[in-house]
Every structure is written in C-alpha cells, then in structure tokens.
Write a protein that holds these residues in place. Structure first.
Motif, PDB file in Angstrom:
ATOM      1  N   GLU A  39      -9.057  -0.769  -0.480  1.00 49.74           N
ATOM      2  CA  GLU A  39      -8.349  -1.972  -0.043  1.00 49.74           C
ATOM      3  C   GLU A  39      -7.414  -1.648   1.132  1.00 49.74           C
ATOM      4  OE1 GLU A  39      -5.469  -5.527  -1.797  1.00 49.74           O
ATOM      5  OE2 GLU A  39      -6.012  -3.848  -3.104  1.00 49.74           O
ATOM      6  N   MET A  40      -6.697  -0.528   1.022  1.00 47.82           N
ATOM      7  CA  MET A  40      -5.802  -0.134   2.110  1.00 47.82           C
ATOM      8  C   MET A  40      -6.599   0.219   3.358  1.00 47.82           C
ATOM      9  SD  MET A  40      -2.764   2.721   2.461  1.00 47.82           S
ATOM     10  CE  MET A  40      -3.749   4.125   2.028  1.00 47.82           C
ATOM     11  N   GLU A  41      -7.667   0.954   3.189  1.00 47.55           N
ATOM     12  CA  GLU A  41      -8.485   1.341   4.330  1.00 47.55           C
ATOM     13  C   GLU A  41      -9.024   0.110   5.055  1.00 47.55           C
ATOM     14  OE1 GLU A  41     -12.010   4.497   5.473  1.00 47.55           O
ATOM     15  OE2 GLU A  41     -11.778   3.907   3.384  1.00 47.55           O
ATOM     16  N   PHE A  83       0.808  -1.217   0.000  1.00 42.43           N
ATOM     17  CA  PHE A  83       0.000   0.000   0.000  1.00 42.43           C
ATOM     18  C   PHE A  83       0.842   1.269   0.000  1.00 42.43           C
ATOM     19  CE2 PHE A  83      -2.745  -3.175   2.177  1.00 42.43           C
ATOM     20  CZ  PHE A  83      -3.688  -3.295   1.176  1.00 42.43           C
ATOM     21  N   LEU A  84       2.141   1.135   0.088  1.00 41.08           N
ATOM     22  CA  LEU A  84       2.998   2.320   0.070  1.00 41.08           C
ATOM     23  C   LEU A  84       2.806   3.070  -1.246  1.00 41.08           C
ATOM     24  CD1 LEU A  84       6.220   0.812   1.640  1.00 41.08           C
ATOM     25  CD2 LEU A  84       4.737   2.554   2.658  1.00 41.08           C
ATOM     26  N   LEU A 101      10.836   2.075   6.233  1.00 42.25           N
ATOM     27  CA  LEU A 101      10.567   1.496   4.916  1.00 42.25           C
ATOM     28  C   LEU A 101       9.551   2.397   4.240  1.00 42.25           C
ATOM     29  CD1 LEU A 101      10.886  -0.888   2.904  1.00 42.25           C
ATOM     30  CD2 LEU A 101       8.914  -1.944   4.033  1.00 42.25           C
ATOM     31  N   GLY A 102       9.891   2.909   3.060  1.00 47.09           N
ATOM     32  CA  GLY A 102       8.993   3.824   2.391  1.00 47.09           C
ATOM     33  C   GLY A 102       9.264   3.960   0.913  1.00 47.09           C
ATOM     34  N   VAL A 103       8.441   4.778   0.282  1.00 49.41           N
ATOM     35  CA  VAL A 103       8.595   5.033  -1.143  1.00 49.41           C
ATOM     36  C   VAL A 103       9.637   6.121  -1.342  1.00 49.41           C
ATOM     37  CG1 VAL A 103       6.265   4.293  -1.778  1.00 49.41           C
ATOM     38  CG2 VAL A 103       6.648   6.649  -1.150  1.00 49.41           C
TER      39      VAL A 103
END
Length: 164
Positions: free
Chosen positions: A18-20, A9-10, A157-159
C-alpha cells in the motif's frame, strides 16, 4: 504529497504494498530510488523542488535488533522533513504542516498551536531557541527555527525512536 496521506505509513517497511503504491502515485519509485549505502543505516528520498525529504531506517536499527546485520532486513519509513523556502536548497513545502503550524508562524504561534514542548535546544551565544519537539498523536513533531525571524524553517514528522 500531503502529510496526512503519508503519515499513515510512518513505521511501515518499504515492502508494504500500500505504501509503495501510494509513493509511486506521488512520483516516487522506492525500488529505484531507495538505496542504503554501505556503512549507513538510513537512506533518504529527497524532493528539493517539492520541499520535502523522506527518511528510511534499516530494520536492525529501527527495532534495535542487535544480532541482525544492517542491510539484512527492509527499510522502514521513519519520518519526513518539510522545508521552508530556501532552507538547505529546498523550495517551500506547499502541503499542510503538523498541528496546523505555518512556516510564517512565529515561535509563539507554534507554542499556541502545539502547546509546551517536551524538549528544546538553545543557542549558546544568546540563549535563543534553535529547535523544539512535541509528541502529537503518537508521532514526533520537531521544529527548527530561523535565527532572525524565529519562524519554522524545518519541520520533522516521524515515529518515536525505539533505539536504545
């Protein structure tokens, strides 16, 4: 919450159903908890007892939309901070860390698992490594080390940033 479940979801907006749903199943209600304060462009959802914090960024900043006022678009899940026991008042994150690293790993173990970093920061006083960053499967892994044991204390951890 596991990093593998969340990392898909990043880079997605909080309006992503979907993320929610995924976050709600994890006990996080973004509609009630995610508040962008006036003057800010990031918002956090923190779970100190579970050892993590999620960071969301306003669409205008996330995509560098200079002509869009902050707060006009949705927030995007930019990344997650995963904490070692006691760091910043957090309990230790119990899930898997990126690249198979562990909070008990020494910096040399982290390098063995992730390879040479593409960025690092050193302390002025003794030239020891404070933090390092890697690209991993299109994402960023940023590790901050303890001063005394040289073990990870915060893993991000990220975009990758697309801000200019």
């Amino acid at each position: 919450m596991d990093t593998d479940g969340l990392k898909r979801f990043l880079g997605r907006p909080v309006t992503d159903n979907e993320m929610e749903s995924y976050l709600f199943a994890q006990g996080i209600d973004v509609s009630k908890e995610l508040i962008l304060k006036s003057g800010d462009y990031t918002a956090h959802i923190e779970r100190p007892k579970k050892g993590f914090s999620l960071v969301f960024t306003d669409e205008a900043m996330f995509f560098n939309k200079e002509n869009q006022p902050i707060g006009e678009g949705p927030l995007y899940l930019e990344g997650m901070f995963l904490y070692a026991e006691g760091k910043g008042g957090y309990s230790q994150y119990k899930g898997e860390l990126p690249g198979g690293i562990k909070f008990r790993d020494h910096r040399s173990d982290v390098l063995t698992k992730l390879g040479e970093p593409n960025w690092q920061r050193k302390r002025r006083v003794d030239d020891s490594i404070v933090a390092e960053k890697w690209g991993l499967s299109g994402l960023i892994v940023h590790v901050t080390y303890s001063r005394d044991s040289h073990c990870p204390v915060v893993v991000y951890l990220g975009v990758p940033s697309i801000k200019s």
